[in-house]
Design a protein around this motif. Structure first.
Motif, PDB file in Angstrom:
ATOM      1  N   GLU A 344       0.832  -1.183   0.000  1.00 31.66           N
ATOM      2  CA  GLU A 344       0.000   0.000   0.000  1.00 31.66           C
ATOM      3  C   GLU A 344       0.878   1.248   0.000  1.00 31.66           C
ATOM      4  O   GLU A 344       1.857   1.323   0.750  1.00 31.66           O
ATOM      5  N   ASP A 373      -6.344   0.866 -11.549  1.00 29.18           N
ATOM      6  CA  ASP A 373      -5.706   1.049 -10.246  1.00 29.18           C
ATOM      7  C   ASP A 373      -4.196   0.928 -10.380  1.00 29.18           C
ATOM      8  O   ASP A 373      -3.447   1.780  -9.919  1.00 29.18           O
ATOM      9  N   GLU A 378      -0.881   8.151  -8.643  1.00 26.43           N
ATOM     10  CA  GLU A 378      -1.839   8.830  -7.775  1.00 26.43           C
ATOM     11  C   GLU A 378      -2.412  10.116  -8.391  1.00 26.43           C
ATOM     12  O   GLU A 378      -3.595  10.390  -8.268  1.00 26.43           O
ATOM     13  N   ARG A 382      -6.228  11.157  -9.017  1.00 24.47           N
ATOM     14  CA  ARG A 382      -6.801  12.358  -8.405  1.00 24.47           C
ATOM     15  C   ARG A 382      -7.573  13.154  -9.460  1.00 24.47           C
ATOM     16  O   ARG A 382      -8.695  13.599  -9.235  1.00 24.47           O
ATOM     17  N   LEU A 385     -10.772  11.529 -10.432  1.00 27.09           N
ATOM     18  CA  LEU A 385     -11.780  11.691  -9.377  1.00 27.09           C
ATOM     19  C   LEU A 385     -12.358  13.106  -9.384  1.00 27.09           C
ATOM     20  O   LEU A 385     -13.578  13.289  -9.311  1.00 27.09           O
ATOM     21  N   ILE A 386     -11.485  14.117  -9.494  1.00 26.54           N
ATOM     22  CA  ILE A 386     -11.981  15.504  -9.512  1.00 26.54           C
ATOM     23  C   ILE A 386     -12.894  15.706 -10.717  1.00 26.54           C
ATOM     24  O   ILE A 386     -13.979  16.281 -10.605  1.00 26.54           O
ATOM     25  N   PRO A 443      -0.613  18.712  -3.802  1.00 32.76           N
ATOM     26  CA  PRO A 443      -1.111  18.932  -5.159  1.00 32.76           C
ATOM     27  C   PRO A 443      -1.461  20.396  -5.448  1.00 32.76           C
ATOM     28  O   PRO A 443      -1.133  20.896  -6.524  1.00 32.76           O
ATOM     29  N   LEU A 444      -2.085  21.095  -4.503  1.00 34.14           N
ATOM     30  CA  LEU A 444      -2.498  22.475  -4.786  1.00 34.14           C
ATOM     31  C   LEU A 444      -1.275  23.362  -5.049  1.00 34.14           C
ATOM     32  O   LEU A 444      -1.281  24.178  -5.977  1.00 34.14           O
TER      33      LEU A 444
ATOM     34  N   LEU B   3     -14.766  16.719   1.146  1.00 33.31           N
ATOM     35  CA  LEU B   3     -15.247  15.553   0.417  1.00 33.31           C
ATOM     36  C   LEU B   3     -15.117  14.360   1.360  1.00 33.31           C
ATOM     37  O   LEU B   3     -14.037  14.112   1.895  1.00 33.31           O
ATOM     38  N   VAL B   8     -15.750   9.831  -1.970  1.00 34.27           N
ATOM     39  CA  VAL B   8     -14.593   9.378  -2.752  1.00 34.27           C
ATOM     40  C   VAL B   8     -14.839   7.963  -3.270  1.00 34.27           C
ATOM     41  O   VAL B   8     -14.608   7.669  -4.440  1.00 34.27           O
ATOM     42  N   ALA B  12     -15.008   6.946  -7.123  1.00 30.01           N
ATOM     43  CA  ALA B  12     -14.024   5.974  -7.604  1.00 30.01           C
ATOM     44  C   ALA B  12     -14.726   4.818  -8.306  1.00 30.01           C
ATOM     45  O   ALA B  12     -14.270   4.315  -9.333  1.00 30.01           O
ATOM     46  N   LEU B  19      -9.319   1.734  -5.223  1.00 28.92           N
ATOM     47  CA  LEU B  19      -8.393   2.492  -4.385  1.00 28.92           C
ATOM     48  C   LEU B  19      -8.172   1.731  -3.084  1.00 28.92           C
ATOM     49  O   LEU B  19      -9.084   1.080  -2.577  1.00 28.92           O
ATOM     50  N   PRO B  21      -7.550   1.755   1.050  1.00 31.82           N
ATOM     51  CA  PRO B  21      -8.079   2.663   2.072  1.00 31.82           C
ATOM     52  C   PRO B  21      -7.175   3.879   2.285  1.00 31.82           C
ATOM     53  O   PRO B  21      -7.668   5.001   2.473  1.00 31.82           O
ATOM     54  N   ALA B  22      -5.864   3.693   2.203  1.00 28.06           N
ATOM     55  CA  ALA B  22      -4.949   4.832   2.392  1.00 28.06           C
ATOM     56  C   ALA B  22      -5.114   5.846   1.261  1.00 28.06           C
ATOM     57  O   ALA B  22      -5.081   7.056   1.485  1.00 28.06           O
ATOM     58  N   GLU B  23      -5.290   5.340   0.035  1.00 29.34           N
ATOM     59  CA  GLU B  23      -5.492   6.248  -1.103  1.00 29.34           C
ATOM     60  C   GLU B  23      -6.808   7.002  -0.954  1.00 29.34           C
ATOM     61  O   GLU B  23      -6.879   8.202  -1.232  1.00 29.34           O
ATOM     62  N   ARG B  26      -6.195   9.843   1.407  1.00 27.26           N
ATOM     63  CA  ARG B  26      -5.377  10.922   0.820  1.00 27.26           C
ATOM     64  C   ARG B  26      -6.177  11.724  -0.212  1.00 27.26           C
ATOM     65  O   ARG B  26      -6.103  12.951  -0.256  1.00 27.26           O
ATOM     66  N   HIS B  27      -6.943  11.015  -1.050  1.00 24.21           N
ATOM     67  CA  HIS B  27      -7.719  11.723  -2.072  1.00 24.21           C
ATOM     68  C   HIS B  27      -8.787  12.600  -1.423  1.00 24.21           C
ATOM     69  O   HIS B  27      -9.015  13.731  -1.866  1.00 24.21           O
ATOM     70  N   THR B  30      -6.784  15.708  -0.122  1.00 27.93           N
ATOM     71  CA  THR B  30      -6.204  16.624  -1.122  1.00 27.93           C
ATOM     72  C   THR B  30      -7.281  17.213  -2.023  1.00 27.93           C
ATOM     73  O   THR B  30      -7.222  18.392  -2.370  1.00 27.93           O
ATOM     74  N   ILE B  31      -8.269  16.422  -2.393  1.00 27.26           N
ATOM     75  CA  ILE B  31      -9.307  16.948  -3.294  1.00 27.26           C
ATOM     76  C   ILE B  31     -10.150  17.995  -2.566  1.00 27.26           C
ATOM     77  O   ILE B  31     -10.567  18.996  -3.159  1.00 27.26           O
ATOM     78  N   VAL B  33      -9.060  20.109  -0.403  1.00 29.38           N
ATOM     79  CA  VAL B  33      -8.269  21.345  -0.447  1.00 29.38           C
ATOM     80  C   VAL B  33      -8.405  22.010  -1.817  1.00 29.38           C
ATOM     81  O   VAL B  33      -8.614  23.221  -1.937  1.00 29.38           O
ATOM     82  N   VAL B  34      -8.325  21.191  -2.861  1.00 30.10           N
ATOM     83  CA  VAL B  34      -8.422  21.734  -4.226  1.00 30.10           C
ATOM     84  C   VAL B  34      -9.813  22.325  -4.466  1.00 30.10           C
ATOM     85  O   VAL B  34      -9.942  23.443  -4.987  1.00 30.10           O
TER      86      VAL B  34
END
Lengths: 501, 95
Positions: A344, A373, A378, A382, A385-386, A443-444, B3, B8, B12, B19, B21-23, B26-27, B30-31, B33-34
């Motif tokens: 992971e 996957d 990553e 991302r 997903l966005i 990322p931002l 989010l 998520v 996904a 994904l 669980p850790a991803e 993180r998503h 970070t998402i 914030v974006v």
């Protein structure tokens, strides 16, 4: 001077005068790649055998006086651009084994006249990034300082040109992916007007923004390559039918005394603007003034919204475009979930254990989801997903439609400015190359690195980055010249004036 | 605007991404914030502003609608992950 350090113009003269052959030139470039690629990682694939064979054919063309501007010139290509018979991964493991059955139109044009393909350049996967750290084949350090990034996404292409592994390269620019690495590595990079060069065979990221353009050692070389690759293409309905001007002639025609240069104040008010970058840009403007140009401050008030617009439009178009990568018809297929050896968090490092572990019996959904996957890093996930989120019912108006409206206002900013001035001059990036690892987990912050670059992209206008000195710590600084649509000749002419001073 | 993990997971699934669980975590972070940053666009009045979906001004670019031979069929089939008698193999669509 070693042959690999030559510009296109110099190499052309040497080849035509019989001072050396394309095989000589190609051999020296391949040697340089062998010596330095271990450290720079600028190439994902090197085509040693086929390059030498192509060089031999080019030498015959030269001998028979069938000479075009790029005959026998060794070049390399960003790996997100298709090359027939040569693996093209876009730095994504899902395309680790993908061999395109055709050349992108711009590459076809170069190869038909005897350009020699040395290999394929590393980049951020599918162009997603501003540092080349999002590549699944590892980052590309900066040739001027190996602890710094080369920029992105066309980092491998810019590093290869800066390190003289090739004579020129072809990159792709959606939101700065040619200009920013060119500025970080101290070379010349042009994002042409959207529609000037064919996108056929360029792996799409954001279709309303993607452009393909050269990275070269000089502005003069830029004009040579643009002359050969620009133009309308029946395979890309977004190419414009306008004639391609004689760019070299246009360079010579520039009269600085009749030129009005706009300095957009918002670009100089960016918080992150490095003082050295600011003074280098002002020095370049001062040189143009000394040469007789009129300098005028202008305002582009929508500048501060460009990153928000860009990072909505891009993931939306990206997530749609990347839907075709599903492990079904081509690329790497992964039927079964990750094996226990899959750690992971591995996708952070890019060192994902190679795919194709085989295994059968999963459902079609599993095939899609597992292939994607393990085949995407990553940042690609991302963005998917966005984009999927922003395009979903209930959010479409708030994000995508809103962004497209503000995009209109950004375009109007430029239209108003170009009524008052001929070109705009700005820094290419607020700062010189940053350290490897500095922004890769935020990322931002990485997105905000595109602040000077995204506006011209959204407006579809041409923008050139040319070197304008070095920082005290020895890192190149680039300035950006932005012109109205289809003014590549003018933009390059102003770039050359800065380069020559 | 945050989010959630559930959101998520839902996106996904729609996007066909497995994904870990850790991803997912993180998503989500970070998402969020974006997306928060995107709120800056609410400052801009866009009443009556047309959308931009392309910049060339071209419209109705047509080509003759005539069939032609694909000259790299073999190469395309060679790229397929699994082939049976010149046909692409995939897992069963209906179970």
């Amino acid at each position: 001077m070693n042959l690999n350090e030559l510009t296109i113009k110099q190499a052309r003269t040497g080849l035509d005068n019989g001072e050396f052959t394309s095989v000589d030139l190609t051999t020296v470039c391949l040697k340089r790649i062998k010596e330095c690629n271990g450290e720079l990682n600028a190439f994902i694939t090197v085509c040693e055998k086929s390059a030498l064979a192509e060089a031999k054919v080019a030498d015959e063309m030269i001998e028979n006086k069938k000479i075009k501007p790029l005959t026998g010139i060794p070049f390399c290509v960003k790996d997100a651009i298709c090359t027939v018979g040569v693996r093209s991964t876009a730095a994504a493991k899902i395309l680790d084994n993908y061999i395109p059955p055709f050349d992108a139109t711009v590459i076809k044009k170069i190869r038909e006249q005897g350009g020699v393909l040395l290999g394929k350049n590393n980049c951020d996967t599918f162009g997603h990034g501003a540092s080349n750290e999002n590549s699944m084949y590892g980052p590309v350090p900066n040739p001027h300082d190996l602890t710094k990034v080369s920029g992105g996404s066309s980092g491998g292409s810019a590093a290869a040109v800066a390190d003289n592994m090739c004579i020129f390269s072809i990159g792709e620019d959606t939101g700065g992916s040619i200009r920013q690495p060119a500025s970080f590595c101290g070379v010349v990079g042009l994002r042409p007007s959207y529609g000037r060069n064919s996108r056929y065979g360029i792996m799409p990221m954001a279709s309303s923004l993607d452009t393909v353009g050269p990275i070269t050692k000089t502005v003069e070389d830029m004009a040579v390559v643009m002359q050969e690759i620009a133009g309308c293409d029946g395979r890309d309905a977004t190419t414009v039918p306008d004639d391609v001007p004689d760019y070299e002639k246009e360079l010579g025609k520039i009269d600085l005394k009749k030129l009005t240069v706009g300095v957009p104040k918002e670009y100089f008010e960016v918080d992150a603007l490095d003082p050295e970058v600011k003074s280098a840009t002002l020095a370049a403007i001062e040189k143009l003034k000394q040469a007789g140009a009129t300098i005028k401050e202008v305002s582009l008030p929508m500048t501060k919204y460009a990153i928000a617009v860009y990072y909505i439009v891009v993931p939306c178009e990206d997530s749609s475009n990347l839907g075709r990568l599903d492990g079904v018809r081509y690329g790497v297929r992964v039927d079964t979930p990750p094996t226990p050896s899959y750690q992971e968090g591995d996708s952070d490092t890019g060192n994902i254990p190679l795919l194709s572990r085989g295994g059968r019996g999963g459902s079609l959904y599993d095939l899609y989801a597992n292939s994607r996957d393990q085949g995407f890093p990553e940042e690609v996930k991302r963005r998917i997903l966005i984009g999927t989120y922003a395009l979903s019912a209930g959010y479409y108006d708030a994000y995508y439609k809103k962004a497209q409206k503000v995009r209109t206002l950004i375009i109007q900013d430029f239209e108003k400015a170009f009524k008052k001035v001929d070109v705009l001059i700005t820094p290419t990036s607020p700062f010189p190359a940053f350290a490897l690892g500095e922004k890769s987990f935020d990322p931002l912050q990485m997105y905000l690195a595109d602040i000077m670059l995204a506006p011209a992209s959204l407006a579809g206008v041409p923008a050139l980055s040319v070197p304008a000195g070095m920082s005290k710590s020895g890192l190149p600084i680039g300035v950006q010249i932005i012109g109205p649509r289809l003014s590549e000749g003018l933009v390059m002419g102003v770039g050359e004036a800065i380069e020559k001073n | 605007m945050a989010l959630s993990l559930d959101e998520v997971r839902k996106i996904a699934k729609l996007a066909r991404l497995n994904l870990t669980p850790a991803e997912e975590k993180r998503h989500a972070e970070t998402i969020s914030v974006v997306l928060d940053y995107m709120n800056i666009l609410n400052e801009v009045n866009t009443d009556g502003v047309e959308i931009t979906s392309q910049v060339t001004g071209l419209s109705d670019v047509m080509r003759p609608d005539e069939p032609y031979e694909c000259d790299f069929k073999k190469e395309l089939i060679n790229q397929m992950p699994e082939v049976s008698e010149n046909e692409l193999k995939v897992p069963a669509v209906f179970e």
